[in-house]
Motif scaffolding. Sequence first.
Motif, mmCIF file in Angstrom:
data_model
loop_
_atom_site.group_PDB
_atom_site.id
_atom_site.type_symbol
_atom_site.label_atom_id
_atom_site.label_comp_id
_atom_site.label_asym_id
_atom_site.label_seq_id
_atom_site.Cartn_x
_atom_site.Cartn_y
_atom_site.Cartn_z
ATOM 1 N N ASP A 235 1.023 -1.268 -0.076
ATOM 2 C CA ASP A 235 -0.029 -0.065 -0.024
ATOM 3 C C ASP A 235 0.871 1.068 -0.144
ATOM 4 O O ASP A 235 0.277 2.371 0.214
ATOM 5 C CB ASP A 235 -0.887 0.105 1.214
ATOM 6 C CG ASP A 235 -0.225 -0.228 2.509
ATOM 7 O OD1 ASP A 235 0.944 -0.315 2.429
ATOM 8 O OD2 ASP A 235 -0.942 0.174 3.598
ATOM 9 N N GLY B 5 1.033 1.310 6.666
ATOM 10 C CA GLY B 5 -0.453 1.601 6.587
ATOM 11 C C GLY B 5 -1.030 1.739 7.675
ATOM 12 O O GLY B 5 -1.938 2.544 8.016
ATOM 13 N N ASN C 58 -3.091 5.143 8.411
ATOM 14 C CA ASN C 58 -4.473 5.142 8.991
ATOM 15 C C ASN C 58 -4.675 5.963 10.154
ATOM 16 O O ASN C 58 -5.776 6.515 10.549
ATOM 17 C CB ASN C 58 -4.919 3.789 8.813
ATOM 18 C CG ASN C 58 -6.554 3.664 8.728
ATOM 19 O OD1 ASN C 58 -6.938 4.305 7.637
ATOM 20 N ND2 ASN C 58 -7.088 3.399 9.777
ATOM 21 N N THR D 85 -4.664 1.672 1.261
ATOM 22 C CA THR D 85 -4.423 1.539 2.511
ATOM 23 C C THR D 85 -5.748 1.088 3.182
ATOM 24 O O THR D 85 -6.985 1.883 2.678
ATOM 25 C CB THR D 85 -4.119 2.947 3.318
ATOM 26 O OG1 THR D 85 -4.852 3.978 2.424
ATOM 27 C CG2 THR D 85 -2.440 3.090 2.797
#
Length: 546
Positions: free
Chosen positions: A464, A468, A472, A533
Amino acid sequence: MLQMTGGQAVVQALVAEGVEIVFGLPGVQIMHIFDAFYDRSDIRLITVRHEQTTAYMADGYARVKGVPGVGLVVPGPGVQNASAGLGTAFSVSSPVLLLAGQIESSMIGRDLGALHEINDQLDIVRPVTKWCYRVREVAEVPTVIHEAMHQMKTGRPRPTVVEVPPDILAKTAQVSFLKAEEYPPPRPHPEQISRAAALLAKAQKPLIWAGGGTILSGASREVGALAEGLGAAVATTVEGKGIIPEDHPLSLGVGYYGHGAPAWAAPQADVVIAVGTRLTSQMYGSTRLRSPQSLIHIDIDPTVIGKNYPAEVAIVADAKMALQALVAEMQRRPGGNRGWSRQEIAEIQRSHRDWLAEKIPLQQDIISQIRQELPEDAILISGITNVGYWSHLAYPVRRPRTYFSSSYFATLGFEFPVSLGAKIAAPHLPVVCITGDGGFMYAIPELATAVQYHIPVVTLVFVDNAFGASYNDQQTRFNKRVVGTELYNPSFAQVAEVFGAKGVRVEAKRVGVALREALQTGRPTVIEVPIPTLTPPFQLPYVQGT
Ligand SMILES: Cc1ncc(C[n+]2csc(CCOP(=O)(O)OP(=O)(O)O)c2C)c(N)n1
Ligand SMILES: [Mg+2]
């Protein structure tokens, strides 16, 4: 008595203890141990590219085989490089013996600037070991290694470190060896068993929380028998995953950060039997027990009992022994238990599945493709990456010792080297590693090890272009202020090819097909899978149990 060097004594003692393989990385202070492997056909030495891998491969090997795994490193930086692996093994209660070099005995503790010198080396590993020791005489090598084995084969199996200074390794002496020993598992106190049985006799909705300790003690049959006898639902921790087949009608599967079917069921339970777990589930949402729920806590390690929730009955014993006794005691008592109806469990499972389908359609699709391609006895190593976390909740496991995580240590990068150790322990089984573009980078050089020693692990790298989970976290907790979490990546498929492994890049919907093909080639393979993601379970609100 045999006349030999300290280095030869180390290798001979390992052989006497039944050790078949050592994962090492050389350096001047341990060359007498390396030399002692010369021309030996009863023990193998595998050389790796970073000391973290010595501990990780030993750990993967130990987890699959249920016997101690052994690493070998130079002092100072070698030990420090290996220590995250020791911490991981400590967190999952894995028996890893790390053999560490030292500086010359006469120089230890003097801060002279000797090669690889580090003061108080054993103090560095003490928090991540059960036992550590410095050998002082050639003649004591067998007893020290025997004691390390004893520590790892009794009680809670956790890592040990034995350090041997180079002057001891080079010295010659008369040495006699001990035989490998097995130790009887500790049995429960009968009074505690009858107290537990009395509590269970009144239970309407008993719940078994099975942790990694049940797997270590081989208590699958006993967990199943107790569940069936009581009509108890079975929840597991990630480490206990697969103690009974997750498609068993009484299985709830894994509770993880307040998610999973146990989150719906736990609030309804009146008596909980926690076995081989410290009940970390207590820290999260609906899986947390609340008064007046009663806890029967079984663990081989007395310090674990009641740690996260007060235990009404404490049973300090081997999980298998305790459960056997409890099953027998329940059978002696008149009257059948009611327990959970199979429909109730099926409904909870349905709610859980619907929740997954709604929240994580992409991960669930990837995970089902993986499950579909792998036989029941295949081994999956679930890395610190999005698809890895969701596998805890969405990848059904049917057999113990076929699913591995890095537990609460959550060690980014453990997964690929642990997979290599697992594959060495089970060459006849498919071994698949789930990793991220962040985590795989920790140990990519070990592709060379995989190629050199023909270790055909299949690695699924989910790309990703970010750390990630941290990315996030910034999206949700930090108002989308992205800083320091994006990654530039090479083509992982090409990197694999350059190492002499096989590399392919596929879309998420082709993961199953690519996995099937990779398993057929019998070569170390990297399957690179681009994904967006995604949100990890621990960044989603808890499931509200009923
Ligand atoms: C040794 C270590 N360092 C840092 C972390 C913090 N950490 C947890 S998840 C994560 C991101 C992992 O990135 P990646 O492997 O690409 O997986 P993704 O989250 O992108 O799926 C980081 C940095 C950790 N768990 N372990
Ligand atoms: Mg990533």
